[in-house]
Each structure stands twice: as C-alpha cells, then as structure tokens.
Write an enzyme that holds these catalytic residues in place. Structure first.
Site, short mmCIF file in Angstrom:
data_model
loop_
_atom_site.label_atom_id
_atom_site.label_comp_id
_atom_site.label_asym_id
_atom_site.label_seq_id
_atom_site.Cartn_x
_atom_site.Cartn_y
_atom_site.Cartn_z
N GLY A 187 4.95 3.62 -9.29
CA GLY A 187 5.60 2.32 -9.48
C GLY A 187 4.58 1.19 -9.37
O GLY A 187 4.53 0.28 -10.22
N HIS A 188 3.76 1.24 -8.33
CA HIS A 188 2.71 0.23 -8.17
C HIS A 188 1.74 0.26 -9.35
O HIS A 188 1.30 -0.79 -9.84
CB HIS A 188 1.91 0.49 -6.88
CG HIS A 188 2.71 0.40 -5.61
ND1 HIS A 188 2.96 1.50 -4.82
CD2 HIS A 188 3.29 -0.66 -4.98
CE1 HIS A 188 3.67 1.13 -3.76
NE2 HIS A 188 3.88 -0.18 -3.83
N LYS B 299 12.64 -2.96 -8.83
CA LYS B 299 13.14 -2.12 -7.73
C LYS B 299 13.67 -3.00 -6.58
O LYS B 299 14.71 -2.74 -6.00
CB LYS B 299 12.01 -1.21 -7.29
CG LYS B 299 12.01 -0.67 -5.90
CD LYS B 299 12.88 0.48 -5.68
CE LYS B 299 12.80 0.92 -4.24
NZ LYS B 299 11.72 0.33 -3.45
N ASP B 300 12.92 -4.07 -6.25
CA ASP B 300 13.35 -5.01 -5.21
C ASP B 300 13.88 -6.26 -5.94
O ASP B 300 13.22 -7.30 -5.99
CB ASP B 300 12.17 -5.33 -4.29
CG ASP B 300 11.64 -4.07 -3.64
OD1 ASP B 300 12.24 -3.61 -2.67
OD2 ASP B 300 10.63 -3.52 -4.14
N SER C 278 7.40 3.80 -1.23
CA SER C 278 6.51 4.31 -0.17
C SER C 278 7.34 4.94 0.95
O SER C 278 6.88 5.84 1.64
CB SER C 278 5.66 3.17 0.40
OG SER C 278 5.02 2.48 -0.65
N GLY D 3 0.80 -1.22 0.00
CA GLY D 3 0.00 0.00 0.00
C GLY D 3 0.83 1.27 0.00
O GLY D 3 2.02 1.25 -0.29
N GLN E 184 14.37 -9.66 -4.20
CA GLN E 184 13.05 -10.19 -3.85
C GLN E 184 12.38 -10.83 -5.08
O GLN E 184 11.85 -11.95 -5.00
CB GLN E 184 12.18 -9.05 -3.32
CG GLN E 184 10.70 -9.34 -3.27
CD GLN E 184 9.91 -8.20 -2.66
OE1 GLN E 184 9.99 -7.96 -1.46
NE2 GLN E 184 9.16 -7.47 -3.48
P1 AMP Z 1 5.84 -2.52 -1.78
O1 AMP Z 1 4.45 -1.96 -1.62
O2 AMP Z 1 6.92 -1.52 -1.53
O3 AMP Z 1 6.03 -3.82 -1.04
O4 AMP Z 1 5.98 -2.88 -3.31
C1 AMP Z 1 5.05 -3.68 -3.97
C2 AMP Z 1 5.56 -4.04 -5.32
O5 AMP Z 1 5.82 -2.83 -6.07
C3 AMP Z 1 6.89 -4.80 -5.28
O6 AMP Z 1 6.87 -5.80 -6.28
C4 AMP Z 1 7.90 -3.72 -5.59
O7 AMP Z 1 9.08 -4.21 -6.16
C5 AMP Z 1 7.14 -2.86 -6.57
N1 AMP Z 1 7.69 -1.52 -6.63
C6 AMP Z 1 8.00 -0.73 -5.57
N2 AMP Z 1 8.55 0.44 -6.01
C7 AMP Z 1 8.59 0.37 -7.36
C8 AMP Z 1 9.06 1.25 -8.39
N3 AMP Z 1 9.60 2.43 -8.10
N4 AMP Z 1 8.93 0.85 -9.68
C9 AMP Z 1 8.39 -0.37 -9.97
N5 AMP Z 1 7.94 -1.24 -9.05
C10 AMP Z 1 8.03 -0.88 -7.76
#
Ligand code: AMP
Length: 302
Positions: A54-55, A167-168, A204, A49, A171
């Site tokens: 990116g999301h 980005k991760d 985030s 969330g 992971q």
């Molecule tokens: P998070 O909410 O941070 O756990 O991220 C959820 C998903 O969004 C994960 O697969 C992240 O790798 C991806 N994500 C986070 N930041 C970015 C970004 N800047 N660009 C692309 N994907 C992202």
C-alpha cells in the site's frame, strides 16, 4: 593507462537507484534546497513505516506527479492515546529502507521524536467538526495529532504534492481540508486501497493478527463487496445495507464493530438513501480480537 572510473553524467536506466536517508531537519532542508534550485517538483509520502505494498503504491503515485519523492517514516506519538499501541507499533527501518529504495524513493526522512517535537513543543492543529465523528468519536485526540504532524511535515518539506491512502478515508479528507483551510500550497492526492489476495486492506497493524484472526479479518472487505452487490441489484437504503454488513461481519466470532458509516464522500454527513450523482462512502472500523482494522469503499456512478 587511466583506469579511474567516471560516473556517467546521467544515471543509466538500469543503474540501481539509491535512496538518501536523513534524520536531521537541517540536512533535509539542505537536500531539498538543491532540488528546488534545479526546479524539481517535490512529492511527499508520509508514513509510520513497517512498509507494505500500500505504501509502495503511494510512492508510485508520487513519482507520477513529481520529480523528487520524499518519504517520511515517523511513528507519531501525538496521534496515539495513552492506552493505544505506540510502544508496540511494528518497526523495521532496515527492511523499510530496502523497500523504499526499490520503489524509487529519493529521500527517506527518519527523524527521532525530539527532532519533530523538541522540548517545550505545545502548539497543535485542531480539526473541525468532521474530525469529531467516526474515528474522531472513538479516538478523540487522534486527528489533532495527525493534522499537527502533517502540517509540520508540509512546512519542513514544502512539497508540491502529498499522497495519502483512501484506506484512511477520514484522515485523507481532513488533511485535504486542512491544506485548503490553512492555505498550504500543496496538492493532496488520495490513492486507492491496496489489498491482500483475499481482500483484506493492507495495514502495518495486520501483523498483530493471529492466523485465526487473520482468516476472520476477511469479513471486512467481504461485507463491503456484498454491499456493492446489493447496490448493483438495486438496494438504495443505507439502513438495509448497514444491516447486511453488520450481519456479515458478526458471522466472525472474533469481530466487534466500532462503526459502520454510510456517508457523503465529500462531507461525511450520514446518508439515508444512496442517490445518483452523489458519491457515498461506506466506512468500517472493526476490532478483530484486540486489533482494530479499517476499510471502506466508494459508491459512485449509480
Ligand atoms: P501508515 O504508515 O499506516 O500511517 O500509512 C501511511 C499512508 O499509507 C497513509 O496515507 C495511509 O492511508 C496509506 N495506506 C495505508 N495502508 C494502505 C493501503 N492498504 N493502500 C493504500 N494506502 C495505504
């Protein structure tokens, strides 16, 4: 005169898309069963969330590869160590809902912690060797939490495709490996990094940065861009590249480097020399003040 309104059988292309928000696993399974009976492909975008562009790009990717997009928002306690930011992790479900709806998410699953981890929960998915280096060396229980929650989401949702962000990077690699090693019938897709105008990878956690730290955070992406220039000019030595990146990052007074890794993109094994035909990844973890940031680039087509 009959003034009753009949909804058109097919949604008009300009009609507003509405997202369905579900919090219970039973409701989620029922909603997905209908789609499955209709033969629709399900795409999954797991998130914690506090959504950003990116999301949204992951949703677009999922929409391109499936008929029904399920986004999950769950701040997963098992991937946070007791000293980490679980309690203060940013949350804004109303804003996230509006963004998810606009992006075309069909089902938003927002479970409470005890829906995912009922009392007595005590079974985990452990990553192999690739999970104990880089992020895993600094956050030893992190990937166990990530793999466990994503394995559970895979079993709950049975997606045809699941989209994660580059980005991760570690992971995404570990999740792809988990799907293969444990025979999940899901295609794990990895979408490119979405960046702010100055190059900072969206996250985030960027809201934790003070204005001064936010300005300094530019050094992560800028140091990677500098490395790419050096590679274009012929540099192939990982040690030289690492030194250049280190110097660049340390020009920011608030920066502390956790690691700079130059590694094979498929195995994360360290490389000493970049070689044609072998895609490498340059991955960074840097603390700017108290905020830990990640970034990476792929080096391909040498
Ligand atoms: P998070 O909410 O941070 O756990 O991220 C959820 C998903 O969004 C994960 O697969 C992240 O790798 C991806 N994500 C986070 N930041 C970015 C970004 N800047 N660009 C692309 N994907 C992202």
């Amino acid at each position: 005169m009959d003034i009753s309104y009949r909804a058109p059988k097919f949604a008009h292309p300009f009609s507003r898309h509405t997202v369905i928000i579900l919090t219970s696993l039973t409701d989620l399974r029922a909603a997905l069963a209908d789609h499955r009976t209709a033969g629709r492909r399900v795409g999954l975008v797991p998130t914690m969330g506090f959504l950003h562009a990116g999301h949204m790009s992951l949703v677009e990717y999922a929409r391109a590869h499936s008929d029904v997009v399920v986004m999950t928002i769950f701040v997963n306690p098992t991937q946070f160590a007791p000293t980490e930011d679980l309690a203060k992790y940013p949350r804004d479900i109303p804003r996230d809902t509006a963004m998810a709806e606009k992006a075309g998410v069909d089902i938003l699953f927002v479970p409470a912690v005890d829906e995912i981890y009922p009392a007595g929960f005590d079974t985990f998915v452990m990553p192999g060797a690739q999970g104990s280096i880089l992020e895993g060396a600094i956050r030893p229980t992190h990937f166990r939490g990530v793999l466990t929650v994503v394995a559970k989401l895979f079993n709950m949702i049975l997606p045809d495709v699941a989209v994660f962000g580059q980005k991760d990077f570690q992971q995404a690699l570990l999740l792809r490996k988990m799907a293969r090693d444990l025979n999940f019938a899901v295609d794990v897709l990895i979408a490119p990094i979405v960046r702010e105008a100055d190059g900072l990878a969206m996250s985030s956690r960027n809201v934790y940065l003070s204005p001064d730290e936010r300005a300094q955070a530019r050094v992560l992406s800028a140091s990677l861009a500098e490395a790419l220039h050096r590679i274009a000019d012929g540099e192939r030595s990982a040690a030289q590249l690492e030194q250049a990146i280190r110097t660049h990052i340390m020009s920011a007074p608030a920066a502390a480097i956790d690691y700079i890794a130059i590694a094979a993109a498929d195995t994360l094994a360290p490389v000493e020399q970049l070689e044609p035909g072998r895609t490498a990844v340059i991955a960074l973890a840097v603390r700017i003040g108290k905020t830990r940031l990640l970034d990476n680039i792929l080096v391909e087509n040498l």
